[in-house]
Motif scaffolding. Structure first.
Motif, PDB file in Angstrom:
ATOM      1  N   VAL A 106       0.838  -1.199   0.000  1.00 18.14           N
ATOM      2  CA  VAL A 106       0.000   0.000   0.000  1.00 18.14           C
ATOM      3  C   VAL A 106       0.873   1.249   0.000  1.00 18.14           C
ATOM      4  O   VAL A 106       0.623   2.189  -0.764  1.00 18.14           O
ATOM      5  N   SER A 107       1.921   1.283   0.816  1.00 15.58           N
ATOM      6  CA  SER A 107       2.785   2.476   0.853  1.00 15.58           C
ATOM      7  C   SER A 107       3.471   2.675  -0.501  1.00 15.58           C
ATOM      8  O   SER A 107       3.619   3.803  -0.961  1.00 15.58           O
ATOM      9  N   GLY A 108       3.863   1.572  -1.148  1.00 12.09           N
ATOM     10  CA  GLY A 108       4.465   1.682  -2.478  1.00 12.09           C
ATOM     11  C   GLY A 108       3.494   2.241  -3.507  1.00 12.09           C
ATOM     12  O   GLY A 108       3.853   3.096  -4.318  1.00 12.09           O
ATOM     13  N   ALA A 109       2.245   1.763  -3.460  1.00  9.48           N
ATOM     14  CA  ALA A 109       1.236   2.237  -4.411  1.00  9.48           C
ATOM     15  C   ALA A 109       0.907   3.708  -4.171  1.00  9.48           C
ATOM     16  O   ALA A 109       0.760   4.483  -5.122  1.00  9.48           O
ATOM     17  N   SER A 119      -8.767  13.701   0.562  1.00  4.94           N
ATOM     18  CA  SER A 119      -9.578  13.962  -0.633  1.00  4.94           C
ATOM     19  C   SER A 119      -9.234  13.000  -1.772  1.00  4.94           C
ATOM     20  O   SER A 119      -9.979  12.879  -2.731  1.00  4.94           O
ATOM     21  N   GLN A 120      -8.121  12.312  -1.635  1.00  5.62           N
ATOM     22  CA  GLN A 120      -7.684  11.378  -2.670  1.00  5.62           C
ATOM     23  C   GLN A 120      -7.944   9.926  -2.287  1.00  5.62           C
ATOM     24  O   GLN A 120      -7.337   9.015  -2.858  1.00  5.62           O
ATOM     25  N   MET A 121      -8.849   9.681  -1.357  1.00  8.73           N
ATOM     26  CA  MET A 121      -9.113   8.324  -0.863  1.00  8.73           C
ATOM     27  C   MET A 121      -9.555   7.377  -1.978  1.00  8.73           C
ATOM     28  O   MET A 121      -9.076   6.248  -2.064  1.00  8.73           O
ATOM     29  N   GLY A 122     -10.459   7.807  -2.841  1.00  8.35           N
ATOM     30  CA  GLY A 122     -10.955   6.950  -3.928  1.00  8.35           C
ATOM     31  C   GLY A 122      -9.856   6.493  -4.877  1.00  8.35           C
ATOM     32  O   GLY A 122      -9.647   5.292  -5.066  1.00  8.35           O
ATOM     33  N   GLY A 139     -11.575  -4.586   3.122  1.00  6.10           N
ATOM     34  CA  GLY A 139     -11.630  -3.888   4.400  1.00  6.10           C
ATOM     35  C   GLY A 139     -10.246  -3.669   4.993  1.00  6.10           C
ATOM     36  O   GLY A 139      -9.954  -2.603   5.538  1.00  6.10           O
ATOM     37  N   ARG A 140      -9.401  -4.677   4.881  1.00  5.07           N
ATOM     38  CA  ARG A 140      -8.028  -4.546   5.386  1.00  5.07           C
ATOM     39  C   ARG A 140      -7.258  -3.512   4.573  1.00  5.07           C
ATOM     40  O   ARG A 140      -6.504  -2.710   5.123  1.00  5.07           O
ATOM     41  N   VAL A 141      -7.455  -3.552   3.252  1.00  4.21           N
ATOM     42  CA  VAL A 141      -6.762  -2.598   2.377  1.00  4.21           C
ATOM     43  C   VAL A 141      -7.232  -1.184   2.688  1.00  4.21           C
ATOM     44  O   VAL A 141      -6.418  -0.261   2.835  1.00  4.21           O
ATOM     45  N   ALA A 142      -8.548  -0.993   2.824  1.00  2.83           N
ATOM     46  CA  ALA A 142      -9.095   0.331   3.109  1.00  2.83           C
ATOM     47  C   ALA A 142      -8.574   0.867   4.437  1.00  2.83           C
ATOM     48  O   ALA A 142      -8.224   2.050   4.552  1.00  2.83           O
ATOM     49  N   ALA A 143      -8.506   0.008   5.458  1.00  2.00           N
ATOM     50  CA  ALA A 143      -8.005   0.440   6.760  1.00  2.00           C
ATOM     51  C   ALA A 143      -6.544   0.888   6.658  1.00  2.00           C
ATOM     52  O   ALA A 143      -6.151   1.901   7.255  1.00  2.00           O
ATOM     53  N   VAL A 145      -4.992   1.997   3.897  1.00  2.00           N
ATOM     54  CA  VAL A 145      -4.931   3.235   3.116  1.00  2.00           C
ATOM     55  C   VAL A 145      -5.312   4.412   4.007  1.00  2.00           C
ATOM     56  O   VAL A 145      -4.632   5.446   4.008  1.00  2.00           O
ATOM     57  N   ARG A 146      -6.394   4.251   4.783  1.00  2.00           N
ATOM     58  CA  ARG A 146      -6.808   5.325   5.712  1.00  2.00           C
ATOM     59  C   ARG A 146      -5.693   5.657   6.701  1.00  2.00           C
ATOM     60  O   ARG A 146      -5.420   6.818   6.973  1.00  2.00           O
ATOM     61  N   ARG A 147      -5.065   4.605   7.237  1.00  2.00           N
ATOM     62  CA  ARG A 147      -4.001   4.814   8.218  1.00  2.00           C
ATOM     63  C   ARG A 147      -2.844   5.584   7.595  1.00  2.00           C
ATOM     64  O   ARG A 147      -2.320   6.544   8.181  1.00  2.00           O
ATOM     65  N   GLN A 148      -2.466   5.210   6.382  1.00  2.00           N
ATOM     66  CA  GLN A 148      -1.319   5.857   5.746  1.00  2.00           C
ATOM     67  C   GLN A 148      -1.635   7.270   5.235  1.00  2.00           C
ATOM     68  O   GLN A 148      -0.735   8.101   5.138  1.00  2.00           O
TER      69      GLN A 148
END
Length: 151
Positions: A106-109, A119-122, A139-143, A145-148
């Motif tokens: 996720v951090s790489g992406a 504002s760039q969540m989507g 759900g794990r991915v979304a959590a 992304v939100r955290r990062q």
């Protein structure tokens, strides 16, 4: 026919011959869901392995949610059945990524695309899902992304 669908059918037949009621009923349900997905839309079509995998992932998620709901309602017998069905479906799903690998992907992406704010969540989710490629639940991915993104 896709190879995953062939495998589901062959395994269901083997379970039927072995009189394994749980596996037989679970695979019948999964094949019915695949069949429903094939006829959804304007014309019937064969699903690819990735599409069959998406259907199986949805069905496994339904089993987990139902098991939680039955457990919360005190219906342990039904919850146990749902958990067992989920375990049968897990055999056909790719192994889930450990948390450390998920964080790294996720951090790489996010870094590659320059996402930084809420504002760039989507678009960030879209990039993260592409990087993870079905190896972790949404759900794990979304959590992550939100955290990062600091949400």
């Amino acid at each position: 026919m896709s190879t995953l669908k062939d495998r589901l059918t062959a395994d269901m037949r083997a379970a039927l011959k072995a009189r394994d009621e749980l596996t037989t009923s679970t695979l019948r349900m999964a094949l019915a869901a695949v069949g429903t997905a094939e006829v959804a839309g304007k014309a019937k079509r064969e699903l690819t392995d990735d599409e069959v995998l998406a259907v199986l992932t949805k069905e496994a998620k339904k089993r987990r949610e139902a098991a939680t709901a039955f457990g919360d309602a005190g219906r342990t017998e039904q919850a146990t059945k749902e958990i067992a069905e989920g375990e049968v479906l897990e055999r056909y799903l790719p192994k889930q990524l450990p948390d450390a690998e998920l964080t790294e992907l996720v951090s790489g992406a996010l870094a590659a695309s320059g996402f930084t704010g809420k504002s760039q969540m989507g678009p960030a989710m879209k990039a993260a899902q592409a990087a993870v490629a079905g190896r972790a639940e949404g759900g794990r991915v979304a959590a992550e992304v939100r955290r990062q993104l600091g949400l």
